[in-house]
Motif scaffolding. Structure first.
Motif, PDB file in Angstrom:
ATOM      1  N   ALA A 197      45.688  40.497  66.104  1.00 43.96           N
ATOM      2  CA  ALA A 197      45.818  39.956  67.526  1.00 43.96           C
ATOM      3  C   ALA A 197      47.116  39.377  67.969  1.00 43.96           C
ATOM      4  O   ALA A 197      47.532  39.507  69.059  1.00 43.96           O
ATOM      5  CB  ALA A 197      44.542  39.162  68.005  1.00 43.96           C
ATOM      6  N   MET A 207      35.018  40.150  72.736  1.00 43.03           N
ATOM      7  CA  MET A 207      34.054  40.451  71.584  1.00 43.03           C
ATOM      8  C   MET A 207      34.278  39.292  70.563  1.00 43.03           C
ATOM      9  O   MET A 207      33.149  38.787  69.961  1.00 43.03           O
ATOM     10  CB  MET A 207      34.057  41.649  71.089  1.00 43.03           C
ATOM     11  N   GLY A 208      35.518  39.051  70.389  1.00 42.00           N
ATOM     12  CA  GLY A 208      35.765  37.799  69.315  1.00 42.00           C
ATOM     13  C   GLY A 208      35.232  36.646  69.928  1.00 42.00           C
ATOM     14  O   GLY A 208      34.464  36.028  69.051  1.00 42.00           O
ATOM     15  N   MET A 222      41.707  34.680  74.012  1.00 46.68           N
ATOM     16  CA  MET A 222      41.775  35.058  72.536  1.00 46.68           C
ATOM     17  C   MET A 222      42.123  33.694  71.680  1.00 46.68           C
ATOM     18  O   MET A 222      41.897  33.634  70.165  1.00 46.68           O
ATOM     19  CB  MET A 222      43.009  36.013  72.272  1.00 46.68           C
ATOM     20  N   VAL A 267      39.783  38.308  64.620  1.00 43.60           N
ATOM     21  CA  VAL A 267      40.748  39.219  65.393  1.00 43.60           C
ATOM     22  C   VAL A 267      42.139  39.439  64.482  1.00 43.60           C
ATOM     23  O   VAL A 267      43.228  39.345  65.179  1.00 43.60           O
ATOM     24  CB  VAL A 267      40.911  38.483  66.703  1.00 43.60           C
ATOM     25  N   THR A 291      34.498  47.032  65.681  1.00 46.85           N
ATOM     26  CA  THR A 291      35.304  47.570  67.238  1.00 46.85           C
ATOM     27  C   THR A 291      36.248  46.840  67.348  1.00 46.85           C
ATOM     28  O   THR A 291      37.392  47.206  67.932  1.00 46.85           O
ATOM     29  CB  THR A 291      34.116  47.459  68.029  1.00 46.85           C
ATOM     30  N   ILE A 292      36.252  45.268  67.113  1.00 43.24           N
ATOM     31  CA  ILE A 292      37.368  44.607  67.390  1.00 43.24           C
ATOM     32  C   ILE A 292      38.612  45.088  66.514  1.00 43.24           C
ATOM     33  O   ILE A 292      39.839  45.154  67.011  1.00 43.24           O
ATOM     34  CB  ILE A 292      37.179  43.064  66.859  1.00 43.24           C
ATOM     35  N   GLU A 293      38.319  45.566  65.473  1.00 44.98           N
ATOM     36  CA  GLU A 293      39.523  45.963  64.558  1.00 44.98           C
ATOM     37  C   GLU A 293      40.220  47.209  65.214  1.00 44.98           C
ATOM     38  O   GLU A 293      41.428  47.342  65.308  1.00 44.98           O
ATOM     39  CB  GLU A 293      38.977  46.239  63.192  1.00 44.98           C
ATOM     40  N   ALA A 306      38.845  43.058  72.935  1.00 43.32           N
ATOM     41  CA  ALA A 306      38.757  42.330  71.711  1.00 43.32           C
ATOM     42  C   ALA A 306      38.639  41.031  71.788  1.00 43.32           C
ATOM     43  O   ALA A 306      37.876  40.188  70.820  1.00 43.32           O
ATOM     44  CB  ALA A 306      40.146  42.771  71.013  1.00 43.32           C
ATOM     45  N   LEU A 354      30.089  43.820  65.598  1.00 44.58           N
ATOM     46  CA  LEU A 354      31.306  43.805  66.329  1.00 44.58           C
ATOM     47  C   LEU A 354      32.537  43.886  65.685  1.00 44.58           C
ATOM     48  O   LEU A 354      33.665  44.367  66.235  1.00 44.58           O
ATOM     49  CB  LEU A 354      31.672  42.633  67.450  1.00 44.58           C
TER      50      LEU A 354
END
Length: 341
Positions: free
Chosen positions: A194, A305-306, A183, A191, A328-330, A302, A325
């Motif tokens: 995050a 995907m990030g 991350m 992100v 979905t990340i959110e 996440a 994406l």
């Protein structure tokens, strides 16, 4: 996150010129013949899906195999360590855990010669119902997910002493640290939230329990299913000794299509996370509160995907589908925060 592939799906069209492919083909043919296989051998044909290493299909006589190889010019380490995957598959043979049988391998310490191993091609589908195309019929998808929950304890029950363990067990804190690093390489604007999810996870890390063999990416997309039955668990790039609850938390992320707006689908009738946990537990001891592991699974997805979105936007791996994406990340980060509120 890798896209799923069926066992017998190959790339369409002619095989593109790949550096070293002729040498790799000759090495695989020789290795299979030395292992006792006979008959006419086909060329190596790339298989779709998978992002760590190269995957090919090859036949010799009446036998068909999947070949996993280190990319030419790279060393056999980390996710590219094909022989490490072969070793765990060989160790699991006869344990009741469904895995492909390894038939031949070649280990090289040079970047100019590719390491590889060949395993039986197992018939079946490896499709993630909430993510992959074609869509799986809902009743079949639900049955496969329930069976996967029942098979996972077989994997976790294999004694570590019988396995080629090459690292210390990963505790929940270790797993979190691994995905914090991933991350941390993602621009914060991709992100949002995050950092707060990370803070809440770090503030409440559970104590580790007795380690087991952890696949690391256990889900239907990495299980070849024949009908409803798991025929083979595949893609063992990141196996390790670790906490079984980490594996469960990751598996449960894929039980709800609403976790993937824009890129996935909601599948009616899938078992709830609570039902999957009970199927996994069977007559075993209670597992306790799995909320932290659920949130960790969302943080992990996440981060993956990030990372993929960053690589696309930097031009390192152009794939316009990555632009789907952000929603979905959110969603993953938001629901992770809700669980740890």
């Amino acid at each position: 996150m890798s896209t799923a592939t069926t066992a017998d799906t190959t790339a369409a069209g002619t095989t593109p010129a790949t550096p070293g492919l002729a040498d790799l083909t000759a090495s695989v043919h020789l290795g299979l013949r030395q292992a006792g296989f006979e008959g006419t051998a086909t060329e190596l044909v790339p298989m779709l899906g998978g992002h760590s290493g190269l995957t090919y299909r090859v036949s010799m006589g009446e036998n068909s195999f999947v070949v996993k190889a280190v990319p030419l010019g790279q060393r056999s380490v980390g996710r590219h360590d094909m022989l490490r995957q072969a070793k765990i598959l060989q160790a699991l043979e006869g344990t009741g855990v469904p895995v492909p049988t390894v038939r031949a391998s070649h280990d090289s310490d040079s970047t100019e010669v590719q390491s590889w191993f060949a395993m039986d091609l197992v018939a079946g589908e490896s499709l993630e119902p909430v993510l992959d195309d074609p869509a799986v019929e809902p009743t079949l998808a639900a049955a496969r997910m329930r069976r996967a929950a029942q098979v996972l304890p077989l994997l976790h029950a294999v004694p570590l002493a019988d396995l080629p363990i090459d690292s210390e067990p990963l505790s929940p804190a270790d797993e979190l640290a691994r995905w914090v690093r991933t991350m941390g390489a993602v621009p914060p604007e991709l992100v949002t939230g995050a950092d707060e999810l990370q803070r809440r996870l770090e503030a409440s890390v559970p104590e580790a329990i007795e380690p087991v063999l952890v696949h690391g990416d256990y889900r239907l997309g990495n299980i070849l299913s024949a009908g409803t039955e798991p025929a083979a668990i595949i893609d063992w790039e990141i196996w390790s000794p670790g906490d079984p609850r980490v594996e469960l938390g990751w598996f449960m992320v894929f039980a709800d299509g609403s976790n993937f707006p824009g890129v996935g689908r909601e599948v009616p009738g899938l078992p709830t996370p609570a039902e999957l946990v009970e199927l996994y537990r069977g007559d075993g001891p209670e597992l306790g509160d799995l909320t932290w592991f659920d949130a960790l699974g969302r943080f992990k997805m996440a981060a993956i995907m990030g990372h993929n979105l960053r690589r696309h936007r930097e031009g390192r791996h152009h794939n316009p589908a990555q632009e789907q994406l952000p929603a979905t990340i959110e969603r993953l980060i938001t629901t992770g925060l809700e669980r740890l509120a």
